[in-house]
Design an enzyme around this catalytic site. Structure first.
Site, PDB file in Angstrom:
ATOM      1  N   ALA A  66       0.871  -1.172   0.000  1.00  0.00           N
ATOM      2  CA  ALA A  66       0.000   0.000   0.000  1.00  0.00           C
ATOM      3  C   ALA A  66       0.906   1.220   0.000  1.00  0.00           C
ATOM      4  O   ALA A  66       2.069   1.136   0.415  1.00  0.00           O
ATOM      5  CB  ALA A  66      -0.879  -0.015   1.244  1.00  0.00           C
ATOM      6  N   GLY A 112       0.463  -4.853   1.039  1.00  0.00           N
ATOM      7  CA  GLY A 112      -0.728  -4.916   0.190  1.00  0.00           C
ATOM      8  C   GLY A 112      -0.465  -5.613  -1.143  1.00  0.00           C
ATOM      9  O   GLY A 112      -1.394  -6.129  -1.765  1.00  0.00           O
ATOM     10  N   GLU A 115      -0.792  -9.174  -0.335  1.00  0.00           N
ATOM     11  CA  GLU A 115      -2.222  -9.390  -0.067  1.00  0.00           C
ATOM     12  C   GLU A 115      -3.020  -9.433  -1.366  1.00  0.00           C
ATOM     13  O   GLU A 115      -3.955 -10.216  -1.501  1.00  0.00           O
ATOM     14  CB  GLU A 115      -2.733  -8.279   0.863  1.00  0.00           C
ATOM     15  CG  GLU A 115      -2.153  -8.435   2.267  1.00  0.00           C
ATOM     16  CD  GLU A 115      -2.496  -7.286   3.196  1.00  0.00           C
ATOM     17  OE1 GLU A 115      -2.112  -6.144   2.860  1.00  0.00           O
ATOM     18  OE2 GLU A 115      -3.123  -7.512   4.229  1.00  0.00           O
ATOM     19  N   GLU A 135       4.378  -5.004   7.596  1.00  0.00           N
ATOM     20  CA  GLU A 135       3.596  -3.959   8.279  1.00  0.00           C
ATOM     21  C   GLU A 135       4.065  -3.691   9.709  1.00  0.00           C
ATOM     22  O   GLU A 135       3.998  -2.565  10.185  1.00  0.00           O
ATOM     23  CB  GLU A 135       2.104  -4.324   8.281  1.00  0.00           C
ATOM     24  CG  GLU A 135       1.410  -4.117   6.949  1.00  0.00           C
ATOM     25  CD  GLU A 135       1.563  -5.279   5.981  1.00  0.00           C
ATOM     26  OE1 GLU A 135       2.342  -6.230   6.269  1.00  0.00           O
ATOM     27  OE2 GLU A 135       0.906  -5.256   4.932  1.00  0.00           O
TER      28      GLU A 135
HETATM   29  N1  COA Z   1       4.604   3.109  -0.652  1.00  0.00           N
HETATM   30  C1  COA Z   1       4.996   4.263  -1.193  1.00  0.00           C
HETATM   31  N2  COA Z   1       6.126   4.388  -1.925  1.00  0.00           N
HETATM   32  C2  COA Z   1       6.863   3.283  -2.089  1.00  0.00           C
HETATM   33  C3  COA Z   1       6.525   2.052  -1.542  1.00  0.00           C
HETATM   34  C4  COA Z   1       5.319   1.982  -0.795  1.00  0.00           C
HETATM   35  N3  COA Z   1       4.882   0.846  -0.255  1.00  0.00           N
HETATM   36  N4  COA Z   1       7.476   1.146  -1.862  1.00  0.00           N
HETATM   37  C5  COA Z   1       8.384   1.801  -2.610  1.00  0.00           C
HETATM   38  N5  COA Z   1       8.027   3.096  -2.752  1.00  0.00           N
HETATM   39  C6  COA Z   1       8.738   4.154  -3.475  1.00  0.00           C
HETATM   40  C7  COA Z   1       9.942   4.657  -2.726  1.00  0.00           C
HETATM   41  O1  COA Z   1       9.564   5.616  -1.761  1.00  0.00           O
HETATM   42  C8  COA Z   1      10.750   5.250  -3.863  1.00  0.00           C
HETATM   43  O2  COA Z   1      10.171   6.485  -4.219  1.00  0.00           O
HETATM   44  P1  COA Z   1      11.129   7.777  -4.508  1.00  0.00           P
HETATM   45  O3  COA Z   1      11.998   7.346  -5.663  1.00  0.00           O
HETATM   46  O4  COA Z   1      10.163   8.842  -4.863  1.00  0.00           O
HETATM   47  O5  COA Z   1      11.890   8.001  -3.247  1.00  0.00           O
HETATM   48  C9  COA Z   1      10.474   4.287  -5.009  1.00  0.00           C
HETATM   49  O6  COA Z   1       9.254   3.615  -4.682  1.00  0.00           O
HETATM   50  C10 COA Z   1      11.557   3.241  -5.197  1.00  0.00           C
HETATM   51  O7  COA Z   1      11.718   2.565  -3.972  1.00  0.00           O
HETATM   52  P2  COA Z   1      13.147   2.413  -3.235  1.00  0.00           P
HETATM   53  O8  COA Z   1      12.882   2.221  -1.784  1.00  0.00           O
HETATM   54  O9  COA Z   1      14.046   3.538  -3.618  1.00  0.00           O
HETATM   55  O10 COA Z   1      13.686   1.066  -3.897  1.00  0.00           O
HETATM   56  P3  COA Z   1      14.713   0.040  -3.256  1.00  0.00           P
HETATM   57  O11 COA Z   1      15.079  -0.880  -4.357  1.00  0.00           O
HETATM   58  O12 COA Z   1      15.809   0.749  -2.533  1.00  0.00           O
HETATM   59  O13 COA Z   1      13.861  -0.781  -2.159  1.00  0.00           O
HETATM   60  C11 COA Z   1      11.926  -1.954  -1.303  1.00  0.00           C
HETATM   61  C12 COA Z   1      12.790  -1.592  -2.542  1.00  0.00           C
HETATM   62  C13 COA Z   1      10.696  -2.682  -1.808  1.00  0.00           C
HETATM   63  C14 COA Z   1      12.731  -2.854  -0.370  1.00  0.00           C
HETATM   64  C15 COA Z   1      11.539  -0.646  -0.569  1.00  0.00           C
HETATM   65  O14 COA Z   1      10.985   0.265  -1.499  1.00  0.00           O
HETATM   66  C16 COA Z   1      10.513  -0.834   0.542  1.00  0.00           C
HETATM   67  O15 COA Z   1      10.863  -1.307   1.609  1.00  0.00           O
HETATM   68  N6  COA Z   1       9.254  -0.445   0.266  1.00  0.00           N
HETATM   69  C17 COA Z   1       8.209  -0.482   1.275  1.00  0.00           C
HETATM   70  C18 COA Z   1       7.733  -1.894   1.467  1.00  0.00           C
HETATM   71  C19 COA Z   1       6.655  -1.955   2.526  1.00  0.00           C
HETATM   72  O16 COA Z   1       6.885  -1.728   3.707  1.00  0.00           O
HETATM   73  N7  COA Z   1       5.435  -2.286   2.091  1.00  0.00           N
HETATM   74  C20 COA Z   1       4.345  -2.481   2.957  1.00  0.00           C
HETATM   75  C21 COA Z   1       3.500  -1.283   3.051  1.00  0.00           C
HETATM   76  S1  COA Z   1       2.129  -1.602   4.132  1.00  0.00           S
END
Ligand code: COA
Length: 260
Positions: A66, A112, A115, A135
């Site tokens: 999400a 999400g 999910e 989460e």
């Molecule tokens: N919500 C909003 N933005 C998200 C996102 C999310 N769940 N997951 C990734 N993004 C965005 C990042 O903020 C980044 O945006 P920016 O370039 O404007 O800063 C872009 O997507 C790329 O992500 P980034 O984190 O730079 O890539 P990465 O390869 O370093 O890491 C992940 C990849 C998936 C490990 C990392 O993005 C992450 O941990 N995301 C969140 C996962 C999460 O907790 N999901 C559950 C939500 S309930």
């Protein structure tokens, strides 16, 4: 209908829904969730569509969760509404749909995103996919069905481990846990999903719908799944497809199902 964050393509009777927000790793913001509701509702209604394959744009992510940016301003009431809305408008719509839905998990499927994949009827993952429910690292718990659907797929002990550690699971481990049905290379992902969908679409459509409904009943404590099975089994006998299937078998030919 044109969408901002989804690409819709038809290939024969297969509808592809691709979440197209690659710069945010296809994270599910409000707009994307509303569009998913519309896209699935349309696909389930459209007689030309037999089944749906959902995937994420780009080589890196199915859906990275999400959209966390939208969480910052919410209180308990807002969080409850967000979760309930997601359940009823998207995740339950997919899970209870009358047509088969395959998730082609092409990279990160987190929160999400996992999910969403778990609401689909079948999951095929590419070997680079990483799945998890992180989460608790945000002070949250899964809110789009994750606690229930993960438990149904992998069992209580493994579900609690995945949710409480927030660790990402590799595609190989996900296969071993029963979280995904198959693991293939990235290049083979969509062909594999299509091959499976094509086989399912050669079967009697009303039987497929009844199979989804009946298997779903197994994880619904408010219904007696055996009773649902008896009723759905009986209903099959009034369908033209059942007569066609049985006649075709007896005549040693391939059945030509019409979904009637
Ligand atoms: N919500 C909003 N933005 C998200 C996102 C999310 N769940 N997951 C990734 N993004 C965005 C990042 O903020 C980044 O945006 P920016 O370039 O404007 O800063 C872009 O997507 C790329 O992500 P980034 O984190 O730079 O890539 P990465 O390869 O370093 O890491 C992940 C990849 C998936 C490990 C990392 O993005 C992450 O941990 N995301 C969140 C996962 C999460 O907790 N999901 C559950 C939500 S309930």
């Amino acid at each position: 209908m044109a969408f901002e964050n989804l690409i819709i393509e038809d290939k024969g009777r297969i509808r592809y829904i691709t979440i197209n927000r690659e710069s945010k790793l296809n994270a599910l913001n409000k707009t994307t969730l509303a569009e998913l509701h519309d896209a699935f509702t349309q696909a389930f209604r459209d007689k030309a569509v037999g089944g749906i394959i959902i995937t994420g744009a780009g080589p890196k992510a199915f859906v990275a969760g999400a959209d966390i940016a939208e969480f910052a301003s919410l209180d308990a009431e807002g969080g409850t509404a967000l979760s309930r809305n997601g359940h009823t408008k998207v995740f339950d719509v997919i899970a209870n749909g009358s047509k088969p839905v395959i998730a082609a998990v092409n990279g990160f499927a987190l929160g999400g995103g996992l999910e969403l994949a778990m609401a689909c009827h079948i999951r095929i993952a590419s070997d680079n996919a990483k799945m998890g429910l992180p989460e608790v690292t945000l002070g949250l718990i899964p809110g789009y069905g994750g606690t229930q659907r993960l438990t149904a797929l992998v069992g209580k002990g493994k579900a609690l481990e995945i949710i409480m550690t927030a660790d990402m699971v590799t595609a190989a481990d996900a296969y071993q846990y029963g979280l995904v049905n198959h693991v293939v290379t990235q290049g083979e992902l969509l062909p594999k999903a299509e091959e499976m969908m094509t086989k399912i679409l050669s079967r009697a459509p009303l039987s497929i719908a009844a199979a989804i409904k009946t298997v779903n009943a197994a994880s619904d404590p408010s219904t007696n799944g055996f009773e649902v099975e008896i009723t759905e089994f009986g209903k099959c006998f009034d369908t033209a497809d059942m007569k066609e299937g049985v006649t075709a078998f007896l005549e040693k030919r391939k059945a030509d199902f019409k979904g009637e």
